[in-house]
Design a protein around this motif. Sequence first.
Motif, PDB file in Angstrom:
ATOM      1  N   SER A   8      -1.781 -35.524  21.512  1.00 26.13           N
ATOM      2  CA  SER A   8      -1.346 -36.354  20.389  1.00 26.13           C
ATOM      3  C   SER A   8      -1.295 -35.605  19.071  1.00 26.13           C
ATOM      4  N   TYR A   9      -2.291 -34.794  18.797  1.00 25.19           N
ATOM      5  CA  TYR A   9      -2.309 -34.039  17.549  1.00 25.19           C
ATOM      6  C   TYR A   9      -1.765 -32.626  17.728  1.00 25.19           C
ATOM      7  N   ARG A  10      -1.798 -32.114  18.949  1.00 24.83           N
ATOM      8  CA  ARG A  10      -1.385 -30.731  19.186  1.00 24.83           C
ATOM      9  C   ARG A  10       0.111 -30.536  19.025  1.00 24.83           C
ATOM     10  N   LEU A  11       0.894 -31.537  19.380  1.00 22.40           N
ATOM     11  CA  LEU A  11       2.338 -31.411  19.272  1.00 22.40           C
ATOM     12  C   LEU A  11       2.785 -31.739  17.856  1.00 22.40           C
ATOM     13  N   THR A  12       3.731 -30.978  17.357  1.00 17.61           N
ATOM     14  CA  THR A  12       4.181 -31.213  15.979  1.00 17.61           C
ATOM     15  C   THR A  12       5.164 -32.369  15.889  1.00 17.61           C
ATOM     16  N   SER A  13       5.718 -32.769  17.021  1.00 16.81           N
ATOM     17  CA  SER A  13       6.714 -33.833  17.021  1.00 16.81           C
ATOM     18  C   SER A  13       6.182 -35.069  17.745  1.00 16.81           C
ATOM     19  N   SER A  14       6.146 -36.197  17.036  1.00 16.23           N
ATOM     20  CA  SER A  14       5.720 -37.428  17.704  1.00 16.23           C
ATOM     21  C   SER A  14       6.754 -37.830  18.748  1.00 16.23           C
ATOM     22  N   LYS A  15       7.997 -37.433  18.548  1.00 14.45           N
ATOM     23  CA  LYS A  15       9.049 -37.715  19.527  1.00 14.45           C
ATOM     24  C   LYS A  15       8.730 -37.009  20.848  1.00 14.45           C
ATOM     25  N   GLU A  16       8.336 -35.742  20.769  1.00 16.94           N
ATOM     26  CA  GLU A  16       7.968 -35.016  21.993  1.00 16.94           C
ATOM     27  C   GLU A  16       6.747 -35.667  22.637  1.00 16.94           C
ATOM     28  N   ASN A  17       5.747 -35.999  21.841  1.00 18.44           N
ATOM     29  CA  ASN A  17       4.541 -36.619  22.380  1.00 18.44           C
ATOM     30  C   ASN A  17       4.872 -37.907  23.136  1.00 18.44           C
ATOM     31  N   LEU A  18       5.718 -38.737  22.554  1.00 21.60           N
ATOM     32  CA  LEU A  18       6.077 -40.007  23.186  1.00 21.60           C
ATOM     33  C   LEU A  18       6.976 -39.825  24.412  1.00 21.60           C
ATOM     34  N   LEU A  54      -3.636 -22.436   2.298  1.00 24.29           N
ATOM     35  CA  LEU A  54      -4.335 -21.533   3.208  1.00 24.29           C
ATOM     36  C   LEU A  54      -3.940 -21.852   4.651  1.00 24.29           C
ATOM     37  N   ASP A  55      -3.789 -20.825   5.467  1.00 24.77           N
ATOM     38  CA  ASP A  55      -3.395 -20.994   6.868  1.00 24.77           C
ATOM     39  C   ASP A  55      -4.612 -21.400   7.704  1.00 24.77           C
ATOM     40  N   VAL A  56      -5.103 -22.622   7.459  1.00 21.70           N
ATOM     41  CA  VAL A  56      -6.310 -23.093   8.146  1.00 21.70           C
ATOM     42  C   VAL A  56      -6.030 -23.432   9.601  1.00 21.70           C
ATOM     43  N   TRP A  57      -7.090 -23.415  10.380  1.00 19.32           N
ATOM     44  CA  TRP A  57      -7.042 -23.895  11.756  1.00 19.32           C
ATOM     45  C   TRP A  57      -7.675 -25.271  11.782  1.00 19.32           C
ATOM     46  N   SER A  58      -7.106 -26.158  12.581  1.00 20.29           N
ATOM     47  CA  SER A  58      -7.631 -27.513  12.737  1.00 20.29           C
ATOM     48  C   SER A  58      -8.463 -27.604  14.004  1.00 20.29           C
ATOM     49  N   LEU A  59      -9.606 -28.269  13.888  1.00 19.20           N
ATOM     50  CA  LEU A  59     -10.499 -28.566  15.023  1.00 19.20           C
ATOM     51  C   LEU A  59     -10.579 -30.085  15.074  1.00 19.20           C
ATOM     52  N   ARG A  69      -3.303 -25.160  12.047  1.00 20.51           N
ATOM     53  CA  ARG A  69      -2.815 -26.466  11.601  1.00 20.51           C
ATOM     54  C   ARG A  69      -1.290 -26.524  11.605  1.00 20.51           C
ATOM     55  N   ALA A  70      -0.635 -25.425  11.282  1.00 23.35           N
ATOM     56  CA  ALA A  70       0.831 -25.395  11.226  1.00 23.35           C
ATOM     57  C   ALA A  70       1.467 -25.747  12.566  1.00 23.35           C
ATOM     58  N   ASP A  71       0.746 -25.557  13.661  1.00 21.55           N
ATOM     59  CA  ASP A  71       1.264 -25.851  15.008  1.00 21.55           C
ATOM     60  C   ASP A  71       0.811 -27.209  15.522  1.00 21.55           C
ATOM     61  N   THR A  72       0.344 -28.072  14.635  1.00 20.17           N
ATOM     62  CA  THR A  72      -0.160 -29.387  15.030  1.00 20.17           C
ATOM     63  C   THR A  72       0.505 -30.466  14.184  1.00 20.17           C
ATOM     64  N   SER A  73       0.254 -31.714  14.553  1.00 19.89           N
ATOM     65  CA  SER A  73       0.794 -32.815  13.746  1.00 19.89           C
ATOM     66  C   SER A  73       0.052 -32.948  12.414  1.00 19.89           C
ATOM     67  N   PHE A  74      -1.074 -32.247  12.264  1.00 24.51           N
ATOM     68  CA  PHE A  74      -1.766 -32.277  10.970  1.00 24.51           C
ATOM     69  C   PHE A  74      -0.931 -31.594   9.892  1.00 24.51           C
ATOM     70  N   ALA A  75       0.042 -30.800  10.300  1.00 21.94           N
ATOM     71  CA  ALA A  75       0.928 -30.139   9.336  1.00 21.94           C
ATOM     72  C   ALA A  75       1.731 -31.152   8.536  1.00 21.94           C
ATOM     73  N   THR A  76       1.958 -32.331   9.132  1.00 21.34           N
ATOM     74  CA  THR A  76       2.761 -33.353   8.448  1.00 21.34           C
ATOM     75  C   THR A  76       2.053 -34.699   8.358  1.00 21.34           C
ATOM     76  N   ASN A  77       0.782 -34.740   8.674  1.00 26.37           N
ATOM     77  CA  ASN A  77       0.023 -35.991   8.670  1.00 26.37           C
ATOM     78  C   ASN A  77      -0.132 -36.502   7.238  1.00 26.37           C
TER      79      ASN A  77
END
Length: 191
Positions: free
Chosen positions: A32-42, A99-104, A82-90
């Motif tokens: 759910s959060y790993r994919l950047t596109s909710s369309k792909e997730n669904l 900063l190029d942070v990582w999301s946990l 984070r750039a590779d997750t949905s948190f990039a646009t949350n």
Amino acid sequence: MAIEVRAASVFDDVAAVVGPKRPDANVCFCLSYRLTSSKENLSLRGPARGERVRELCAEDPAPGVIAYDGDEPVGWAAVHPRADTSFATNRRIPHLDDLDVWSLWCVRVRPGHRKQGISHHLIAGAVAFAREHGAPMVEAYPVDNGGERVDLTMAYVGTRAAFERAGFTKAADTTSVLNGFPRIIMRLDLR
């Protein structure tokens, strides 16, 4: 019990911790959060979800880390740039800087292995994994539950106290709420 945390590069081990009991089930599989596109997730249904996770496990960096008790996978933590997750646009969890942070964002321990401190190993292992891959900062989005019980199905985000024990500090509030508790941004500087 000697817990070892390794990159989540073995699909069967990831599936053992976060996969469905039936391969055709439409469970999260931590996508759910790993994919950047909710369309792909669904669009990913049943076995297609597992196949997408299999692809992610073959990538470098892996989609997270797995905790092992001997050879048995007993826990999972999702950590990635984070750039590779949905948190990039949350919109509910704001960006604090460029900063190029990582999301946990997910810490899960298998039934039968809970309340043994494995989540602490997972958080530490996720931080070490991010550090090994050059992350300047790790960001988490736990609930600020003030010590109150969090429903098990929503506990995957972790609690403020668990991340404080790992050295994270509160960086900001969010407008996200989970299980009736506000989620906050907690950060650990790796520079």
